[in-house]
Motif scaffolding. Sequence first.
Motif, short mmCIF file in Angstrom:
data_model
loop_
_atom_site.label_atom_id
_atom_site.label_comp_id
_atom_site.label_asym_id
_atom_site.label_seq_id
_atom_site.Cartn_x
_atom_site.Cartn_y
_atom_site.Cartn_z
N GLN A 256 -31.20 -22.40 40.67
CA GLN A 256 -32.34 -21.77 40.01
C GLN A 256 -32.13 -21.69 38.50
O GLN A 256 -33.08 -21.77 37.73
CB GLN A 256 -32.58 -20.37 40.59
N ALA A 257 -30.89 -21.54 38.07
CA ALA A 257 -30.60 -21.46 36.64
C ALA A 257 -30.75 -22.80 35.95
O ALA A 257 -31.16 -22.88 34.77
CB ALA A 257 -29.18 -20.92 36.42
N ALA A 258 -30.41 -23.88 36.64
CA ALA A 258 -30.46 -25.21 36.03
C ALA A 258 -31.81 -25.89 36.21
O ALA A 258 -32.15 -26.81 35.47
CB ALA A 258 -29.37 -26.10 36.63
N ASN A 259 -32.58 -25.44 37.19
CA ASN A 259 -33.85 -26.09 37.51
C ASN A 259 -34.98 -25.52 36.66
O ASN A 259 -35.92 -24.90 37.15
CB ASN A 259 -34.15 -25.91 39.01
N LYS B 221 -19.71 -36.89 30.09
CA LYS B 221 -20.31 -36.95 28.75
C LYS B 221 -21.61 -36.16 28.76
O LYS B 221 -22.69 -36.67 28.48
CB LYS B 221 -20.54 -38.40 28.34
N ASN B 222 -21.48 -34.87 29.08
CA ASN B 222 -22.68 -34.05 29.29
C ASN B 222 -23.45 -33.81 28.00
O ASN B 222 -24.61 -33.42 28.05
CB ASN B 222 -22.31 -32.73 29.96
N GLN C 51 -32.60 -25.68 30.27
CA GLN C 51 -31.61 -26.21 31.21
C GLN C 51 -30.19 -25.96 30.71
O GLN C 51 -29.27 -25.78 31.49
CB GLN C 51 -31.83 -27.72 31.39
N LYS C 52 -30.02 -25.97 29.41
CA LYS C 52 -28.69 -25.78 28.83
C LYS C 52 -28.23 -24.32 28.87
O LYS C 52 -27.04 -24.04 28.77
CB LYS C 52 -28.68 -26.25 27.37
N LYS C 53 -29.17 -23.40 29.01
CA LYS C 53 -28.85 -21.98 28.84
C LYS C 53 -27.69 -21.51 29.69
O LYS C 53 -26.75 -20.89 29.20
CB LYS C 53 -30.09 -21.13 29.13
N VAL C 54 -27.72 -21.78 30.98
CA VAL C 54 -26.67 -21.27 31.87
C VAL C 54 -25.32 -21.92 31.57
O VAL C 54 -24.27 -21.28 31.64
CB VAL C 54 -27.05 -21.46 33.36
N GLY D 192 -19.83 -21.44 28.56
CA GLY D 192 -18.90 -22.02 27.59
C GLY D 192 -19.07 -23.46 27.20
O GLY D 192 -18.29 -23.98 26.41
N TYR D 193 -20.10 -24.13 27.72
CA TYR D 193 -20.31 -25.52 27.34
C TYR D 193 -21.00 -25.60 25.98
O TYR D 193 -21.97 -24.88 25.72
CB TYR D 193 -21.17 -26.24 28.38
#
Length: 228
Positions: free
Chosen positions: A167-170, A207-208, A217-220, A225-226
Amino acid sequence: MTLFFVGRLHIEWLLREVYQHKKLPVCQALAAENLRFFVVASNKKNMRGYRNPQAEAVTLHKHNYFYNYCIRVLLERVSQWCARRSISETGEPRHVKLVFSKRGGHSYRHVETYIHLLAKQSENGRIYQTANVPDFRVIDHRLIEVIEHNKNAGCQIADVVASAFYQAANAGTKKWNTEYAEALRDRMASRGDGHYAGCGVTLLPWKNWTLKLTDAQKKVFRFYGYAI
C-alpha cells in the motif's frame, strides 16, 4: 532465540480485509512485539522483456528463477542478521527454520534445491554475485517447511507486513498510504546502526536511483533511508 517473521514476496492482501480504522492499530501492535521484519520490494516494470540465460540454465521452471533470486536476496539479509544475533546471544550461530507460505504454481522442492546449490557454491568459492552472500552457518536447506498461510500466525503476520508495504509503494491509488509501513519501523531489521535500507527494507533493482518513481512512490523508501 527471538522469533522472526519474514515479509513474504507475494501478497494475500490481509490488510485489505481489516477495517480501515483498525489497520494502523494492527501495525502498531506488531511494532510493539519482539519480532523482526524483512521486506524485499521489486519494481517489475523494468523487467519487461528481460532474460537471464545463466539463471534460466539452472532453473527447472521458466518463471522460478526471478522468485528464487528474490529469495536469495531475502536470505542474505535474514541469515546475516540472525547469525549476528545468535552469536551475540549464545556465542555461536544457530540454525533458523524457513517457513514458506504455499504459493500456487511455484516449486518449493526447487527452492530447497536452489538453496542447497547456493550453499555448495559458497563452500567451494564459486558462488555467483559475491557482493552479498547468505550466511550458511545458520541456513540448512533441510529446515524448510511449506504450509497454508491461514494455518500459521507467522504467515498471517508476514501478510500484514507485505500488504503494508504494498500500500505504501502503490501510489496513485485510493488506498495508497505510507503510515502503516512507517508504523512498523521499530521492528524492521537494521544493521544495528539504525540503517534499514538494504537490510530490513530492500528495493530492487539495485540501480534504484534510475527508476522513474514518483515522489509518492519514493516516500516510504526515503523514510527507510534510501537516497532516491
